[in-house]
Scaffold this motif. Structure first.
Motif, PDB file in Angstrom:
ATOM      1  N   LEU A   1      -3.761  -6.855   6.716  1.00  0.00           N
ATOM      2  CA  LEU A   1      -3.047  -5.596   6.914  1.00  0.00           C
ATOM      3  C   LEU A   1      -3.532  -4.557   5.917  1.00  0.00           C
ATOM      4  O   LEU A   1      -3.957  -4.891   4.805  1.00  0.00           O
ATOM      5  CB  LEU A   1      -1.548  -5.819   6.727  1.00  0.00           C
ATOM      6  N   PRO A   2      -3.454  -3.255   6.248  1.00  0.00           N
ATOM      7  CA  PRO A   2      -3.733  -2.212   5.263  1.00  0.00           C
ATOM      8  C   PRO A   2      -2.748  -2.287   4.111  1.00  0.00           C
ATOM      9  O   PRO A   2      -1.664  -2.865   4.237  1.00  0.00           O
ATOM     10  CB  PRO A   2      -3.566  -0.916   6.057  1.00  0.00           C
ATOM     11  N   ALA A   3      -3.095  -1.702   3.007  1.00  0.00           N
ATOM     12  CA  ALA A   3      -2.288  -1.807   1.791  1.00  0.00           C
ATOM     13  C   ALA A   3      -0.891  -1.245   1.989  1.00  0.00           C
ATOM     14  O   ALA A   3       0.109  -1.816   1.519  1.00  0.00           O
ATOM     15  CB  ALA A   3      -2.995  -1.092   0.638  1.00  0.00           C
ATOM     16  N   TYR A   4      -0.780  -0.128   2.730  1.00  0.00           N
ATOM     17  CA  TYR A   4       0.544   0.490   2.895  1.00  0.00           C
ATOM     18  C   TYR A   4       1.450  -0.365   3.761  1.00  0.00           C
ATOM     19  O   TYR A   4       2.675  -0.446   3.561  1.00  0.00           O
ATOM     20  CB  TYR A   4       0.403   1.913   3.437  1.00  0.00           C
ATOM     21  N   LYS A   5       0.849  -1.068   4.757  1.00  0.00           N
ATOM     22  CA  LYS A   5       1.664  -1.936   5.605  1.00  0.00           C
ATOM     23  C   LYS A   5       2.073  -3.196   4.847  1.00  0.00           C
ATOM     24  O   LYS A   5       3.164  -3.729   5.044  1.00  0.00           O
ATOM     25  CB  LYS A   5       0.901  -2.318   6.870  1.00  0.00           C
ATOM     26  N   GLN A   6       1.164  -3.674   3.996  1.00  0.00           N
ATOM     27  CA  GLN A   6       1.527  -4.827   3.165  1.00  0.00           C
ATOM     28  C   GLN A   6       2.728  -4.474   2.288  1.00  0.00           C
ATOM     29  O   GLN A   6       3.687  -5.260   2.141  1.00  0.00           O
ATOM     30  CB  GLN A   6       0.340  -5.247   2.301  1.00  0.00           C
ATOM     31  N   ALA A   7       2.691  -3.270   1.666  1.00  0.00           N
ATOM     32  CA  ALA A   7       3.800  -2.848   0.802  1.00  0.00           C
ATOM     33  C   ALA A   7       5.090  -2.707   1.599  1.00  0.00           C
ATOM     34  O   ALA A   7       6.187  -3.106   1.156  1.00  0.00           O
ATOM     35  CB  ALA A   7       3.431  -1.527   0.118  1.00  0.00           C
ATOM     36  N   LYS A   8       5.002  -2.133   2.828  1.00  0.00           N
ATOM     37  CA  LYS A   8       6.195  -1.960   3.665  1.00  0.00           C
ATOM     38  C   LYS A   8       6.774  -3.294   4.085  1.00  0.00           C
ATOM     39  O   LYS A   8       7.991  -3.498   4.078  1.00  0.00           O
ATOM     40  CB  LYS A   8       5.816  -1.127   4.892  1.00  0.00           C
TER      41      LYS A   8
END
Length: 951
Positions: free
Chosen positions: A864-871
């Protein structure tokens, strides 16, 4: 005054010089008196007493060889003769017999055929004689007969036959009273097989000349004597008579033939050289040196003579005298003590140049050492200066004396130029010699002296070089000034001018002239010699002075030729403003030939000054060079392009527009200043050029406004340029339409504008028409506009119907998806971990793949992209924080029960958001698998660990 060179050499001897003829007494005490002695090739033979012969190899003097003659009678040795090899010894007895002894044997043999003749002389054959064979030789007797003979010995020490091969008479020498003893014989060979035979009597010297055919030399010399059977050969005769005569020869080292001779006879010594190229006589340059005053031939006759390179030695009974062959002066005399007895004979070994003298009891030897040491002085006194210099070239102190004497001799004989050349090589005081020529009013000779003196100076003698160079320049200019005014001296003037120019351009004088060029220029200017001033400036590469001179004298073509020849950019920049005013076309041609070596920016000032005062035709030359820079040299300097624009605007409007169009419309690739160009074109009223510049500057409104003043079509071309800005294009076309309607009042043309631009409608242009215009003029345009509106309305209706149908189909698909389900068998397993699927919450995808919730999360999360991982992490934390964790299996959202509580709805919403991220697509069938196709199967960071696990 400056001394150009130091004074003459100090002629001093540090050591006592050894004499030329150095006498040495041989440490030898003969057991008996010495009768005769001969020496040749370092082989010495002497007759002792009555019957003993002593042979000594001078290379091994401690090993003498004694041979007994074996004579029992009263015979005595009369004379001995030894050949040039030192191998063949002839012993003439006073009993008219002759004995022979070879160097390789111990036994003396009698020559039976020779018996009855008293031998006076032998002419050895130096060309055919060997150690075992004499070859044909000549023998002279006391009765005047000349015999030809040959002596040969066999191999080994014993004779197989008689040694004398033959003995035959070939000629008889006579004087006025009849046959006379043959005192000397000599055989020499000239060129082309010619032989010369010299024979002497007491008063005569005969020469027999003839050819011996090649290959017949062994047959002897009979053919030569046969020629003179009926007439006497050429001879020299002198009246006085010693009762005998003797001839001596001198053979230089490394030569096989004698170079000079000396014949001792009654009147003196006949001396001369031998010239083998002469046809009938080899005797040349003959002269007779009379005997010294203290020799009285009636009382004290000379006994023997020996010849060296420059002297002949006379042997008297008690002394030896050496006479120089150059001047006949006695240069050496050696008295012998009475205790040694009377001197008997003097001979010379021709091979080692040693002289031997003996009495009956003692032997002496003379060494000749540096015989030519004082020859230079004799030649100098004889005024033979070239020969004198040849013999003292290794002795500079003597050479200086000779040169000074030669210079003085030439000066006294009014050969001033030759005198100057010699004086220049001497060490005499410079001032003294210079004053000598000045007093004699010999400027040409003085110049020659100074030139030679200058050429002999060392590079370190800079002061002397400067003095001589400046003085010579002054003398040359004076001399040229005198000659130039005399038409009769024209040739001499040209010759002197050439010499002066050679002097100025001499590489040796270059540095001195360059360092003192200011003084030279002043000298040339003081004499008014502008021709040589220019010549000198060219040599000094002072081309600025040369060009300036030509310009001052209106010689513009010459000035340009100098510039073109030497291609100096700085000089072009300096003199172009002057030259272009007079020869513009040639100057521009020269600029063009220089190409990129010239910076056109530095020439613009010259062109500006020129173009302001010149006619249109002359301005064309400036344009020609600017065009060359722009189109040929591809110059990009803004100043050059701006200046070319100004010239075009001034004289060539047509070329101006073509230049602007060729430059293009990309501002980043245009090399002229747009604002300057716009102002320039506006000042000169070149509207089309201004329109083009506005277009380049993207000032389309100004371009259209100005173009409408020129041509509507030009304005139309400008209006279409802003392709990305429809509003601006419409505005520009409205300007054109308003101009056509209001200014030109041309309705048809206004209607044509509507067809040219799709953005314009009839309603846009109607306000521009006056009220009195009838509808007939644009009825067709209105109808066309209405038809377009109808078509547009119909097209919108069709699009609305299609949109309604699409919305209906979408609602049906949504409803169908809500009712879609899948069945899972109890034995189904997770596609990742391969454990039973129903043990934990799971996902079922339409493709048929099934995953545990946690297995799918583990597979998707790293990709996953970093922002989706964080979400996703944030959602998981919120889900864990809810009060009631889910205990049931995960179900699709449409199957969930509707919760009544607000907290339960929040939890379901979180789970839905997690599903949107994790279960958006199958991890094996979706884009995730496609994006991971270039990833290695084994993580590079874990490669080593994985590899170790397989070992």
């Amino acid at each position: 005054s400056v001394h150009i060179l130091s004074p003459g050499y100090v002629n001093a001897r540090l050591e006592k010089e050894t004499p030329i003829f150095n006498k040495q007494r041989i440490d030898f005490a003969p057991p008996e008196k010495i009768n005769s002695l001969v020496v040749s090739s370092n082989q010495l033979c002497m007759s002792l007493g009555k019957d003993t012969l002593l042979r000594i190899d001078l290379g091994k003097p401690d090993e003498p060889n004694q041979v007994e003659l074996g004579r029992k009678d009263e015979a005595k040795v009369y004379k001995m003769f030894l050949d040039h090899t030192g191998s063949h010894l002839l012993i003439a007895l006073n009993t008219s017999e002759c004995l022979y002894l070879n160097r390789s044997v111990q036994k003396v043999r009698a020559l039976s055929r020779w018996k009855g003749h008293l031998i006076e002389s032998v002419g050895w054959n130096k060309f055919l004689g060997t150690e075992t064979n004499t070859g044909p030789i000549l023998v002279g007797t006391s009765q005047g007969q000349i015999y030809e003979a040959e002596i040969s010995v066999s191999e080994g020490s014993l004779f197989s036959t008689n040694p004398d091969q033959y003995f035959r008479q070939v000629y008889t020498l006579e004087e006025e009273s009849g046959p006379a003893p043959v005192c000397c014989l000599e055989i020499e060979r000239g060129i082309e097989g010619k032989f010369f035979i010299i024979a002497t009597t007491r008063k005569r010297l005969f020469q027999f000349v003839g050819k011996v055919p090649e290959g017949t030399e062994q047959q002897g010399f009979s053919s030569i004597f046969a020629v003179h059977a009926d007439h006497l050969p050429s001879f020299r005769e002198f009246p006085a008579n010693l009762g005998f005569s003797e001839i001596a020869f001198y053979t230089p080292k490394l030569r096989s033939s004698p170079r000079s001779f000396a014949w001792m006879m009654g009147n003196g010594v006949l001396y001369g050289t031998l010239d083998y190229s002469r046809p009938d006589s080899i005797l040349s340059d003959e002269r007779v040196w009379v005997y010294p005053a203290d020799i009285d031939v009636t009382v004290n006759k000379p006994i023997s003579i020996v010849l060296t390179q420059f002297h002949f030695l006379l042997l008297l009974s008690d002394r030896v005298k050496a006479v120089c062959t150059l001047n006949g002066q006695v240069v050496f005399q050696d008295l012998f003590l009475e205790k040694f007895g009377s001197l008997t004979r003097m001979i010379k070994d021709p091979t080692v140049q040693q002289i031997w003298i003996h009495t009956e009891k003692v032997v002496f030897r003379y060494h000749v050492q540096r015989e030519s040491r004082d020859v230079w002085k004799m030649y100098m006194n004889m005024n033979k200066f070239d020969l004198a210099k040849e013999y003292c070239k290794d002795r500079p102190e003597c050479l200086d004396i000779v040169l000074a004497k030669e210079a003085e001799h030439c000066f006294q004989n009014k050969r001033y130029l030759d005198s100057a050349k010699c004086y220049a090589l001497t060490q005499n005081y410079f001032e003294e010699i210079a004053l000598k020529f000045i007093e004699a009013k010999q400027e040409e000779a003085l110049m020659e002296f100074l030139i030679k003196k200058l050429s002999n100076l060392k590079p370190s003698e800079k002061t002397q070089t400067t003095l001589l160079t400046t003085w010579l320049t002054e003398l040359y200019l004076n001399w040229l000034g005198i000659l130039q005014g005399d038409p009769a001296q024209r040739n001499l003037y040209l010759d002197t001018r050439e010499k002066f120019r050679t002097f100025l351009s001499s590489p040796k004088n270059k540095d001195c002239l360059f360092n003192n060029r200011a003084s030279i220029y002043e000298l040339l200017a003081s004499h008014g010699d502008t021709e040589h001033m220019v010549y000198f400036a060219v040599i000094m590469q002072d081309y600025e002075r040369v060009v300036a001179h030509h310009c001052q004298h209106d010689e513009y073509d010459e000035a340009l030729n100098v510039l073109s020849r030497h291609r100096d950019e700085k000089l072009f920049y300096k003199f172009s403003p002057v030259l272009i005013q007079h020869i513009p076309k040639k100057v521009v041609d020269a600029w063009i030939s220089m190409g990129s070596r010239l910076d056109a920016r530095n020439l613009i000032p010259a062109l500006v000054n020129y173009s302001q005062s010149a006619s249109t035709q002359q301005i064309n030359e400036a344009i020609r060079y600017m065009e060359f820079c722009v189109y040929q040299l591809e110059e990009t300097q803004q100043a050059i392009h701006n200046y070319l624009l100004s010239l075009y605007a001034l004289c060539r409007p047509d070329s101006l527009l073509s230049y602007l169009e060729q430059a293009g419309t990309n501002p980043n690739r245009i090399h002229y200043d747009l604002k300057y160009a716009l102002r320039l074109c506006a000042e000169h009223g070149h509207h089309r050029a201004c329109v083009h510049i506005y277009k380049v500057m993207e000032l389309y409104e100004e371009a259209v406004d100005l173009a409408l003043q020129v041509d509507v079509d030009l304005a139309k071309s400008c209006a279409d340029l802003p392709e990305d800005d429809e509003e601006l294009r419409k505005k520009l076309w409205l300007k054109i339409a308003r101009h056509v309607v209001q200014e030109e009042k041309d309705v048809k043309k206004a209607m044509a504008c509507l067809s040219s631009c799709a953005l314009l409608k009839i309603e846009d242009v109607l306000p521009f028409f006056p009220d009195f215009v009838t509808i007939d003029h644009f009825k067709e345009a209105i109808c066309n506009s209405l038809e377009d509106y109808n078509k547009h309305i119909e097209e919108l209706k069709r699009e609305m119907e299609e949109a309604t149908q699409s919305a209906k189909r979408i609602r049906e698909d949504i409803q169908e998806m809500r009712n879609k389900y899948g069945s899972v068998e109890p034995q189904e397993k997770c596609a990742v971990c391969d454990f039973p699927l129903l043990n934990r919450p799971f996902y079922l995808f339409l493709c048929g793949h099934m995953f545990h919730y946690d297995c799918l999360l583990q597979a998707v999360f790293p990709n996953l992209p970093a922002y989706k991982q964080a979400k996703l992490e944030d959602l998981q934390k919120k889900l864990a924080a809810t009060s009631q964790p889910s205990k049931s299996h995960h179900r699709p959202k449409d199957a969930d029960t509707i919760s009544l509580g607000k907290g339960q709805q929040s939890r379901e919403q979180i789970k839905a958001d997690i599903d949107d991220i994790v279960a958006a697509e199958c991890v094996y069938c979706g884009e995730l698998m496609i994006r991971s196709i270039d990833k290695p199967f084994i993580d590079p960071q874990k490669y080593e660990e994985e590899m170790q696990s397989w070992l």
